[in-house]
Design a protein around this motif. Structure first.
Motif, mmCIF file in Angstrom:
data_model
loop_
_atom_site.group_PDB
_atom_site.id
_atom_site.type_symbol
_atom_site.label_atom_id
_atom_site.label_comp_id
_atom_site.label_asym_id
_atom_site.label_seq_id
_atom_site.Cartn_x
_atom_site.Cartn_y
_atom_site.Cartn_z
ATOM 1 N N GLU A 83 5.869 -61.143 12.811
ATOM 2 C CA GLU A 83 5.703 -62.219 13.775
ATOM 3 C C GLU A 83 5.056 -61.671 15.040
ATOM 4 O O GLU A 83 4.990 -60.458 15.266
ATOM 5 C CB GLU A 83 7.053 -62.855 14.089
ATOM 6 C CG GLU A 83 7.652 -63.594 12.903
ATOM 7 C CD GLU A 83 8.952 -64.304 13.243
ATOM 8 O OE1 GLU A 83 9.673 -63.828 14.153
ATOM 9 O OE2 GLU A 83 9.252 -65.328 12.606
ATOM 10 N N VAL A 84 4.547 -62.584 15.871
ATOM 11 C CA VAL A 84 3.832 -62.195 17.081
ATOM 12 C C VAL A 84 4.425 -62.947 18.275
ATOM 13 O O VAL A 84 5.550 -63.435 18.198
ATOM 14 C CB VAL A 84 2.320 -62.457 16.925
ATOM 15 C CG1 VAL A 84 1.736 -61.546 15.853
ATOM 16 C CG2 VAL A 84 2.039 -63.904 16.565
ATOM 17 N N ASN A 85 3.673 -63.054 19.372
ATOM 18 C CA ASN A 85 4.207 -63.712 20.564
ATOM 19 C C ASN A 85 3.108 -64.463 21.296
ATOM 20 O O ASN A 85 1.925 -64.364 20.945
ATOM 21 C CB ASN A 85 4.888 -62.683 21.479
ATOM 22 C CG ASN A 85 3.940 -61.595 21.921
ATOM 23 O OD1 ASN A 85 3.068 -61.798 22.759
ATOM 24 N ND2 ASN A 85 4.093 -60.396 21.329
ATOM 25 N N ILE A 86 3.491 -65.176 22.313
ATOM 26 C CA ILE A 86 2.546 -66.048 23.015
ATOM 27 C C ILE A 86 1.450 -65.233 23.697
ATOM 28 O O ILE A 86 0.303 -65.661 23.775
ATOM 29 C CB ILE A 86 3.293 -66.942 24.037
ATOM 30 C CG1 ILE A 86 2.345 -68.003 24.605
ATOM 31 C CG2 ILE A 86 3.919 -66.107 25.144
ATOM 32 C CD1 ILE A 86 1.844 -68.989 23.588
ATOM 33 N N ARG A 87 1.780 -64.031 24.190
ATOM 34 C CA ARG A 87 0.758 -63.222 24.844
ATOM 35 C C ARG A 87 -0.338 -62.823 23.863
ATOM 36 O O ARG A 87 -1.512 -62.735 24.225
ATOM 37 C CB ARG A 87 1.397 -61.972 25.452
ATOM 38 C CG ARG A 87 2.391 -62.271 26.559
ATOM 39 C CD ARG A 87 2.841 -60.981 27.226
ATOM 40 N NE ARG A 87 4.273 -61.018 27.532
ATOM 41 C CZ ARG A 87 4.926 -60.030 28.128
ATOM 42 N NH1 ARG A 87 4.283 -58.927 28.466
ATOM 43 N NH2 ARG A 87 6.214 -60.124 28.376
ATOM 44 N N SER A 88 0.040 -62.566 22.610
ATOM 45 C CA SER A 88 -0.950 -62.229 21.583
ATOM 46 C C SER A 88 -1.919 -63.378 21.384
ATOM 47 O O SER A 88 -3.141 -63.168 21.297
ATOM 48 C CB SER A 88 -0.243 -61.913 20.264
ATOM 49 O OG SER A 88 0.790 -60.992 20.435
ATOM 50 N N TYR A 124 -3.478 -57.675 18.796
ATOM 51 C CA TYR A 124 -3.609 -57.405 20.225
ATOM 52 C C TYR A 124 -2.367 -56.750 20.807
ATOM 53 O O TYR A 124 -1.805 -57.191 21.806
ATOM 54 C CB TYR A 124 -4.004 -58.685 20.964
ATOM 55 C CG TYR A 124 -5.228 -59.301 20.348
ATOM 56 C CD1 TYR A 124 -6.483 -58.735 20.556
ATOM 57 C CD2 TYR A 124 -5.135 -60.381 19.479
ATOM 58 C CE1 TYR A 124 -7.615 -59.246 19.942
ATOM 59 C CE2 TYR A 124 -6.266 -60.900 18.857
ATOM 60 C CZ TYR A 124 -7.494 -60.323 19.098
ATOM 61 O OH TYR A 124 -8.614 -60.825 18.483
ATOM 62 N N GLY A 125 -1.964 -55.648 20.123
ATOM 63 C CA GLY A 125 -0.908 -54.809 20.647
ATOM 64 C C GLY A 125 0.503 -55.241 20.326
ATOM 65 O O GLY A 125 1.459 -54.650 20.831
ATOM 66 N N THR A 126 0.665 -56.223 19.440
ATOM 67 C CA THR A 126 2.007 -56.697 19.100
ATOM 68 C C THR A 126 2.717 -55.712 18.166
ATOM 69 O O THR A 126 3.921 -55.490 18.284
ATOM 70 C CB THR A 126 1.936 -58.079 18.431
ATOM 71 O OG1 THR A 126 1.239 -58.981 19.291
ATOM 72 C CG2 THR A 126 3.333 -58.621 18.174
ATOM 73 N N TYR A 127 1.985 -55.113 17.225
ATOM 74 C CA TYR A 127 2.591 -54.190 16.267
ATOM 75 C C TYR A 127 1.529 -53.198 15.807
ATOM 76 O O TYR A 127 0.320 -53.420 15.982
ATOM 77 C CB TYR A 127 3.171 -54.932 15.063
ATOM 78 C CG TYR A 127 2.197 -55.848 14.366
ATOM 79 C CD1 TYR A 127 1.319 -55.364 13.405
ATOM 80 C CD2 TYR A 127 2.150 -57.213 14.664
ATOM 81 C CE1 TYR A 127 0.416 -56.196 12.758
ATOM 82 C CE2 TYR A 127 1.253 -58.056 14.032
ATOM 83 C CZ TYR A 127 0.389 -57.543 13.080
ATOM 84 O OH TYR A 127 -0.511 -58.365 12.449
ATOM 85 N N THR A 128 1.962 -52.107 15.225
ATOM 86 C CA THR A 128 1.048 -51.116 14.643
ATOM 87 C C THR A 128 1.237 -51.124 13.137
ATOM 88 O O THR A 128 2.291 -50.727 12.636
ATOM 89 C CB THR A 128 1.328 -49.706 15.187
ATOM 90 O OG1 THR A 128 1.198 -49.718 16.607
ATOM 91 C CG2 THR A 128 0.352 -48.702 14.598
ATOM 92 N N PRO A 129 0.234 -51.581 12.385
ATOM 93 C CA PRO A 129 0.365 -51.614 10.923
ATOM 94 C C PRO A 129 0.576 -50.210 10.357
ATOM 95 O O PRO A 129 0.103 -49.218 10.935
ATOM 96 C CB PRO A 129 -0.981 -52.205 10.463
ATOM 97 C CG PRO A 129 -1.513 -52.922 11.655
ATOM 98 C CD PRO A 129 -1.048 -52.146 12.841
ATOM 99 N N PRO A 130 1.264 -50.102 9.220
ATOM 100 C CA PRO A 130 1.552 -48.777 8.640
ATOM 101 C C PRO A 130 0.318 -47.936 8.381
ATOM 102 O O PRO A 130 0.348 -46.717 8.576
ATOM 103 C CB PRO A 130 2.283 -49.126 7.336
ATOM 104 C CG PRO A 130 2.885 -50.472 7.579
ATOM 105 C CD PRO A 130 1.921 -51.192 8.473
ATOM 106 N N HIS A 131 -0.776 -48.540 7.928
ATOM 107 C CA HIS A 131 -1.957 -47.731 7.605
ATOM 108 C C HIS A 131 -2.590 -47.153 8.864
ATOM 109 O O HIS A 131 -3.110 -46.035 8.841
ATOM 110 C CB HIS A 131 -2.963 -48.550 6.787
ATOM 111 C CG HIS A 131 -3.580 -49.698 7.507
ATOM 112 N ND1 HIS A 131 -2.921 -50.866 7.757
ATOM 113 C CD2 HIS A 131 -4.821 -49.846 8.045
ATOM 114 C CE1 HIS A 131 -3.706 -51.695 8.398
ATOM 115 N NE2 HIS A 131 -4.861 -51.107 8.602
#
Length: 479
Positions: free
Chosen positions: A195-200, A133-140
């Motif tokens: 890692e992610v965050n509480i908003r995710s 949910y927008g925390t990171y963009t995977p390489p693929h």
């Protein structure tokens, strides 16, 4: 005393506001062209495909057809490609498990195709779960973007709330915080990953999804239950490939997602113009129809309700929990309809053990009916029986309804986005024979042990029955 009353008034308001929001959202209609049902087309182009994983002589065997065909659709594209895939990642516990690199393989296919033909427009529609949910963009996924492929993440906020007890609070108080790329909490989907965050996690708990799985080029379309997800690579799945004028409807149903997600829909008009003229004729042996979301359920119920004594309903499912369908099954059994069901045991999830809900309590309920069905469990070895389909066999025809939708409230009541295909085929046609041979093979354990007798995994648990009924009614679950 005034301060105490004020305190209770504030607390009451804070609770009441989310309940009002949840109530209002319940009556909000779905976006345009969601819950879509096409007209019925006559064609000679329809093919049934499947993947199977099973144990033979203590060795695990995989038969894979679906992604081979998806790669063929990519290879043959000359004008455009549209894909809509739910799970498109390599998320699982890397420390203990290994799976084929399915997500990277699909990425390589698409980027190579784009490099080979830079003018080819490719649109990849997916779900925010692949970026947590927008925390990171995977390489693929970044590789797709870098190659010039249009990646569209579905705006899940435009969908109805399947978990209203939570989503009312989320919409009232939490959504205003937006997304964040902060990374400081363990990733529940990929413990060894970013890692992610509480908003995710706050967004995750809405339990919403674009759950579709399909691909289309100017010549062919394919709707499936299979995800390009590494840890799902060994699942047993089904698919239908087809061509003809129905491709216009499939494009239109995908344009709807791009539209309400803020993407570029202008290219879809170009795609529709580029569809090749097909040889659909009024005399085509197959009647095909595209159905999405709640229209899937409407057609399932219509199939079950029209089944007559001595006709046969064959079902293969990862999840069965929808109360309307269960009621319709019981009524069909009372009319003398033969009902055969192959179910996943709901015990395996990418290395984690599940508790058998909802399939075990639902199966127990059906087997206690006055006229019980025939139920078998798919014998898995860590993978899932991930199929989602029902067929009605009459004296003259076989009616097939299958695709991405589990038979659950979340999948069938206009919450998740889903795509299924219906095919009505003569009993002696290739399509009907492919489907019946597949089902007979699993049911009779032809050549290997695919399924188990019901008694081998039967479970009568009041606690699990209550858990299933509460979760199905409230949406406080992932099924």
């Amino acid at each position: 005393m005034k301060k105490r009353y004020l305190f209770f008034i504030i607390i009451g308001a804070l609770i009441l506001i989310p309940l009002i929001v949840a109530g209002v959202r319940y009556f909000i209609p779905v976006p345009d062209n969601v819950a879509y049902e096409s007209e019925e087309y006559q064609t000679d182009h329809a093919e049934f495909l499947y993947d199977l994983t099973y144990t033979e002589n203590e060795n695990t065997t995989q038969e894979q057809e679906i992604f081979e065909e998806i790669y063929k659709v990519i290879d043959e594209a000359e004008e455009f490609l549209v894909l809509d895939m739910f799970l498109f990642n390599d998320d699982y516990n890397h420390e203990t498990l290994e799976f084929p690199e399915l997500s990277q393989s699909l990425t390589d296919k698409l980027t190579a195709k784009k490099e080979e033909n830079p003018e080819l427009e490719i649109v990849f529609i997916s779900d925010g779960i692949n970026t947590f949910y927008g925390t990171y963009t995977p390489p693929h996924i970044q590789a797709l973007m870098d190659a010039g492929i249009e990646v569209v993440f579905t705006d899940l906020s435009k969908l109805r709330d399947s978990n209203p007890l939570y989503s009312g609070f989320y919409r009232s108080y939490f959504q205003w915080f937006g997304n964040s790329e902060d990374q400081w909490l363990k990733n529940a989907l990929r413990p060894a990953g970013p890692e992610v965050n509480i908003r995710s996690y706050l967004e995750l708990l809405n339990f919403k999804a674009n759950h579709r799985k399909l691909i289309i080029n100017e010549k062919n379309g394919l709707v499936t239950s299979a995800n390009p997800h590494d840890a799902s690579a060994h699942h047993s799945n089904i698919a239908v490939q087809f061509s003809g004028d129905i491709l216009h409807d499939l494009l239109e149903s995908e344009r709807a997602i791009v539209n309400f997600s803020g993407g570029n829909t202008r290219m879809f008009s170009d795609f529709s113009d580029k569809l090749q003229d097909q040889a659909d004729t009024p005399e085509g042996q197959y009647a095909v129809k595209l159905i999405t979301e709640e229209r899937i359920k409407d057609n399932i119920l219509k199939m079950v309700d029209q089944a007559k004594a001595k006709e046969t309903l064959n079902v293969g499912l990862f999840y069965l929990s929808d109360r309307d369908i269960i009621k319709a099954f019981k009524e069909a059994l009372d009319r003398g309809v033969e009902l055969n069901i192959i179910l996943d045991i709901n015990q395996d999830a990418f290395g984690n053990e599940k508790n058998g809900v909802p399939n075990r309590p639902v199966a127990d309920e059906l087997m206690k009916h006055n006229n019980p069905p025939n139920i078998r469990w798919y014998k898995s070895s860590g993978e899932q029986y991930h199929a989602k389909f029902i067929t009605l066999e009459t004296e003259e025809s076989l009616i097939f309804n299958g695709g991405s939708a589990n038979f659950t409230r979340r999948n069938l009541d206009n919450y998740n986005l889903e795509t299924n295909m219906m095919v009505t085929a003569p009993r002696d046609s290739d399509f009907a024979q492919e489907v019946t041979a597949y089902y007979e093979r699993l049911w009779t354990n032809e050549g290997a042990e695919y399924t188990l007798d019901y008694e081998e995994e039967a479970e009568a648990s009041l606690i699990k029955t209550i858990m299933y009924r509460v979760q199905e009614f409230t949406g406080l679950s992932t099924f």
